[in-house]
Write an enzyme that holds these catalytic residues in place. Structure first.
Site, PDB file in Angstrom:
ATOM      1  N   SER A  90       0.819  -1.204   0.000  1.00 18.95           N
ATOM      2  CA  SER A  90       0.000   0.000   0.000  1.00 18.95           C
ATOM      3  C   SER A  90       0.859   1.264   0.000  1.00 18.95           C
ATOM      4  CB  SER A  90      -0.968  -0.036   1.188  1.00 18.95           C
ATOM      5  OG  SER A  90      -1.948   0.960   1.031  1.00 18.95           O
ATOM      6  N   ASP A 124      -8.611  -6.188  -5.244  1.00 16.81           N
ATOM      7  CA  ASP A 124      -8.462  -4.983  -4.431  1.00 16.81           C
ATOM      8  C   ASP A 124      -9.078  -3.797  -5.160  1.00 16.81           C
ATOM      9  OD1 ASP A 124      -7.627  -3.010  -2.642  1.00 16.81           O
ATOM     10  OD2 ASP A 124      -5.635  -2.869  -3.548  1.00 16.81           O
ATOM     11  N   HIS A 151      -6.145  -6.317  -0.929  1.00 15.96           N
ATOM     12  CA  HIS A 151      -5.114  -5.311  -0.711  1.00 15.96           C
ATOM     13  C   HIS A 151      -3.925  -5.870   0.075  1.00 15.96           C
ATOM     14  CE1 HIS A 151      -3.948  -1.127  -0.882  1.00 15.96           C
ATOM     15  NE2 HIS A 151      -3.814  -1.048   0.420  1.00 15.96           N
TER      16      HIS A 151
END
Length: 493
Positions: free
Chosen positions: A181, A417, A470
């Site tokens: 991320s 995601d 994610h």
């Protein structure tokens, strides 16, 4: 036959000590001898504690190191960074690829069990809370909590230099940086500090080999323009809605758009509001007491946003990943809004209760050599303590620089995601312009397709993980250990 001389025996013993990391080689006061909630033997030695990166303010970063369960003397040292910004890397430690995970049905003090798919199976892996103010890391000068990309990278580099001084037995091990991320910013900027340090001859010399990043925030145009097409491609919005928003927005779904386009985009977000944006296949846990903040400044007509007979904001979703800032509030540059500071307790759709209960236990803190709650506060998966500025822009140029220098880079994406959709990531990887040397094809775990991959020259690889969100190791732990092991070994997927 004559016995070996004392001098020869001493030389052999010294060589073994240099080759094998032991409790004697590492700082004794950082050795973790046990953990409340876990009963059994550790599969390898663990160390944790603080490294001070600024003596004046006692700005100190916290780490937890799990030695490799295979061959710690030869296996790589890998640094893991969660994103946010503001997310503790204990998120990765207890929910993703660490040596433990929580037993089902844990109460009071949560119980731990060994994770059979820990990345410590094949590497020495270290989890770092960064920057100061995140997780267990702290400063006595709260002005240090005003930070950004460049200061975070500089502090992390200082941490590494001091850490390798504490652990000289790892100087020759290959060193990689990993994360997910917003670590898509943390990692390239830290790599830049490391590489410039190597070029300047800074000691200790870090044996840096490359990095791998999952669902990486990289470039706002690529990352967030992919949201609407991805939602349509996954069957989350109708073709009519997609064609309508595409016509109104002229193919651009983020940034400087007119009011009509913005309203159309917000209608898409409204349609998807009850999905877990971090994994559209996973459930989303609702919490009606917490008010939704995502639409607080929406341009949607109130009649469209009305719930029943009230004008109450939407109910927020619970456990959240804490791995990326609120999707619609991302900025091209400047101050990054922290979700807890906007009114949400944590990120939507996720639950961090077990980790919070465990890491706020003073017995656990003593065992891992962390400061008490009375000094640094409660542990938070995703904190609003820091005031963070994104001051580096696109990361694409960083990736081009490091691959051109010969460093290995793996960019991987969970393909379900909605926060950082994989088509945007694939697009910026292609934009670097390298020749394809391994055309798009499936990769396998066992006899099943585990995702897809495309390889480029200069050691750049793009990989998807089928069915993952994610936080890839959380959703697909077996497949994650498989691709991680193969990539570290230099094997073809």
């Amino acid at each position: 036959m004559a016995s070996p001389s004392p001098l020869l025996l001493a030389l052999v013993a010294a060589a073994l000590l240099l080759r094998t990391p032991t409790a004697a080689a590492a700082p004794d006061d950082h050795l973790v001898t046990g953990l409340p909630g876990f009963h059994g033997s550790f599969p390898s030695n663990h160390y944790s504690g603080y490294v001070t990166v600024d003596e004046a303010s006692e700005r100190s970063l916290f780490y937890y190191l799990a030695l490799s369960e295979r061959d710690p003397a030869a296996d790589p040292v890998v640094l893991w960074l969660n994103g946010g910004p503001g997310c503790s890397s204990f998120d990765g430690f207890v929910y993703e690829n660490g040596p433990f995970n929580f037993e089902p049905g844990s109460t009071l003090l949560p119980r731990l069990q060994l994770n059979p798919y820990s990345w410590s199976k094949v590497s020495n892996i270290m989890y770092l809370d960064s920057p100061a103010g995140v997780g267990m890391s702290y400063s006595l000068n709260k002005s240090d909590y005003t930070t950004g990309d460049l200061k975070t990278a500089a502090d992390a580099h200082t941490f590494l230099l001091k850490w390798f001084e504490l652990y000289p037995e790892f100087h020759s091990n290959p060193f990689y940086i990993s994360g997910e991320s917003y670590a898509g910013v943390y990692i390239p900027t830290l790599a830049d500090e490391v590489v410039r340090g190597i070029e300047k001859g800074v000691e200790p010399r870090i044996n840096f080999k490359g990095y791998l990043i999952g669902n990486a925030f990289t470039d706002v145009d690529y990352d967030f323009n992919s949201f609407v097409p991805f939602a349509h491609g996954m069957g989350l919005i109708s073709t009519d809605m997609f064609e309508d928003v595409k016509a109104s927005c002229h193919g651009t779904f983020f940034g400087d758009v007119d009011n009509l386009c913005q309203e159309k985009i917000e209608r898409v977000h409204w349609e998807l509001k009850d999905l877990n944006k971090y994994n559209i296949l996973a459930p989303c846990y609702h919490h009606p007491e917490i008010q939704e903040v995502e639409f607080a400044n929406s341009s949607l007509p109130l009649s469209f946003r009305r719930l029943g007979e009230t004008d109450r904001p939407f109910p927020v979703r619970k456990r959240m990943a804490g791995r990326s800032w609120p999707l619609r509030l991302a900025l091209r540059g400047g101050r990054v809004p922290m979700w807890p500071g906007l009114g949400g307790r944590s990120l939507p759709c996720t639950s961090d209760e077990l980790a919070t209960a465990w890491l706020d236990d003073e017995g656990v803190r003593a065992a891992i050599h962390a400061k008490s709650k009375s000094l640094i506060g409660s542990w938070e998966l995703y904190t609003a303590r820091i005031d963070y500025t994104h001051n580096t822009g696109t990361m694409v140029s960083y990736h081009k620089k490091f691959t051109a220098l010969g460093y290995r880079v793996l960019i991987y994406s969970g393909d379900h995601d909605l926060c950082i959709p994989f088509p945007g990531t694939e697009a910026w990887v292609r934009s670097i312009g390298y020749q394809v040397v391994d055309r798009w094809r499936p990769w396998y775990f066992g006899d099943q397709v585990a995702g897809y991959t495309q390889g480029y020259d200069r050691n750049l690889t793009f990989l998807t993980i089928k069915g993952a969100g994610h936080a890839v190791p959380e959703y697909k732990p077996k497949e994650s250990l498989a691709f991680y092991s193969r990539w570290l070994a230099g094997e073809k997927f």
